[in-house]
Design a protein around this motif. Structure first.
Motif, PDB file in Angstrom:
ATOM      1  N   GLY A  23      14.710  52.837  28.138  1.00 57.61           N
ATOM      2  CA  GLY A  23      14.500  52.061  26.919  1.00 57.61           C
ATOM      3  C   GLY A  23      13.050  51.645  26.803  1.00 57.61           C
ATOM      4  O   GLY A  23      12.352  51.508  27.807  1.00 57.61           O
ATOM      5  N   ASN A  25      10.311  49.112  24.106  1.00 58.38           N
ATOM      6  CA  ASN A  25      10.164  48.264  22.926  1.00 58.38           C
ATOM      7  C   ASN A  25       8.792  48.487  22.292  1.00 58.38           C
ATOM      8  O   ASN A  25       7.994  49.297  22.787  1.00 58.38           O
ATOM      9  CB  ASN A  25      10.430  46.788  23.261  1.00 58.38           C
ATOM     10  N   SER A  31      12.287  49.917  30.235  1.00 59.18           N
ATOM     11  CA  SER A  31      13.350  49.628  31.193  1.00 59.18           C
ATOM     12  C   SER A  31      13.922  50.942  31.677  1.00 59.18           C
ATOM     13  O   SER A  31      13.852  51.955  30.991  1.00 59.18           O
ATOM     14  CB  SER A  31      14.441  48.772  30.553  1.00 59.18           C
ATOM     15  N   THR A  66      19.325  49.802  30.669  1.00 51.75           N
ATOM     16  CA  THR A  66      19.535  50.717  29.562  1.00 51.75           C
ATOM     17  C   THR A  66      18.609  50.465  28.376  1.00 51.75           C
ATOM     18  O   THR A  66      18.043  51.395  27.839  1.00 51.75           O
ATOM     19  CB  THR A  66      20.997  50.633  29.083  1.00 51.75           C
ATOM     20  N   GLN A  67      18.483  49.222  27.936  1.00 55.63           N
ATOM     21  CA  GLN A  67      17.659  48.916  26.770  1.00 55.63           C
ATOM     22  C   GLN A  67      16.852  47.658  26.997  1.00 55.63           C
ATOM     23  O   GLN A  67      17.226  46.796  27.795  1.00 55.63           O
ATOM     24  CB  GLN A  67      18.516  48.736  25.519  1.00 55.63           C
ATOM     25  N   SER A  69      14.701  44.571  24.709  1.00 57.65           N
ATOM     26  CA  SER A  69      14.508  43.989  23.383  1.00 57.65           C
ATOM     27  C   SER A  69      13.018  43.840  23.070  1.00 57.65           C
ATOM     28  O   SER A  69      12.153  44.031  23.929  1.00 57.65           O
ATOM     29  CB  SER A  69      15.189  42.617  23.306  1.00 57.65           C
ATOM     30  N   TYR A 110      25.338  47.982  27.785  1.00 64.87           N
ATOM     31  CA  TYR A 110      24.747  49.186  27.203  1.00 64.87           C
ATOM     32  C   TYR A 110      23.587  48.921  26.260  1.00 64.87           C
ATOM     33  O   TYR A 110      22.701  49.762  26.140  1.00 64.87           O
ATOM     34  CB  TYR A 110      25.806  49.997  26.459  1.00 64.87           C
ATOM     35  N   ALA A 111      23.582  47.806  25.553  1.00 61.52           N
ATOM     36  CA  ALA A 111      22.542  47.604  24.540  1.00 61.52           C
ATOM     37  C   ALA A 111      22.280  46.122  24.325  1.00 61.52           C
ATOM     38  O   ALA A 111      23.132  45.280  24.613  1.00 61.52           O
ATOM     39  CB  ALA A 111      22.951  48.265  23.221  1.00 61.52           C
ATOM     40  N   ASN A 113      20.105  43.420  21.378  1.00 59.00           N
ATOM     41  CA  ASN A 113      19.308  43.313  20.155  1.00 59.00           C
ATOM     42  C   ASN A 113      18.178  42.311  20.386  1.00 59.00           C
ATOM     43  O   ASN A 113      18.040  41.747  21.467  1.00 59.00           O
ATOM     44  CB  ASN A 113      20.181  42.975  18.933  1.00 59.00           C
ATOM     45  N   GLY A 150      25.689  50.251  21.035  1.00 58.88           N
ATOM     46  CA  GLY A 150      24.486  49.878  20.302  1.00 58.88           C
ATOM     47  C   GLY A 150      24.757  48.650  19.460  1.00 58.88           C
ATOM     48  O   GLY A 150      25.891  48.402  19.054  1.00 58.88           O
TER      49      GLY A 150
END
Length: 169
Positions: A23, A25, A31, A66-67, A69, A110-111, A113, A150
């Motif tokens: 991931g 940003n 990440s 995984t992600q 922000s 998983y995700a 925001n 997501g």
């Protein structure tokens, strides 16, 4: 990373480790997962700071980091000392925060925001897997069978339930 004006940008290495970015940003923070003989762990890379390794290199860790922000908060999955998988959220100021489960043994993040809400999947008390939304003001909320992979800044989550793509609200 890659930038159209300069091409690929070498982030360097962590001697003895393999790295995989998962991931990124808008600030260029990344990440992902680092591997070595015996296991994996999550990492965060920040320009000017370099790599920060999270976790204890559990042999089965998957989907780590995984992600990330816009503010640098990471969502992912980390293996607990007892061998269970737990969804987590990480920030440099708070460290690793295990998000718990929906009553079962395992969960996977998983995700995330930009508000810090995390989605993923968790086992319930009867062992089935349900999608979840984690918010600070509500904790982990059961969204129904399946998983959420997501989430946008409006709180709408996309995922799978009974083999079909779904939108969780």
């Amino acid at each position: 990373t890659y930038h159209p004006s300069v091409g690929f940008i070498d982030l360097g290495t962590i001697p003895g480790y393999g790295t995989e970015g998962l991931g990124i940003n808008d600030r260029g923070e990344i990440s992902g997962v680092v591997t070595r003989t015996g296991g994996q762990a999550s990492f965060v890379y920040a320009p000017g700071t370099g790599f920060t390794i999270l976790g204890d290199f559990g042999g089965q860790e998957v989907n780590a980091g995984t992600q990330i922000s816009a503010s640098g908060v990471v969502a992912g999955t980390i293996e607990s000392a007892d061998g269970r998988f737990q969804a987590y959220r990480y920030s440099a100021s708070s460290g690793v925060q295990h998000l718990g489960t929906l009553g079962g043994d395992n969960s996977r993040g998983y995700a995330i925001n930009d508000i810090g809400w995390v989605v993923g999947t968790s086992q319930t008390g009867d062992g089935t897997w349900h999608a979840f939304l984690y918010r600070d003001d509500m904790g982990m909320v059961d969204l129904g069978p399946g998983y959420a992979s997501g989430i946008n800044n409006l709180g709408l989550a996309a995922g799978i339930s009974d083999g079909q793509p779904v939108l969780f609200r």
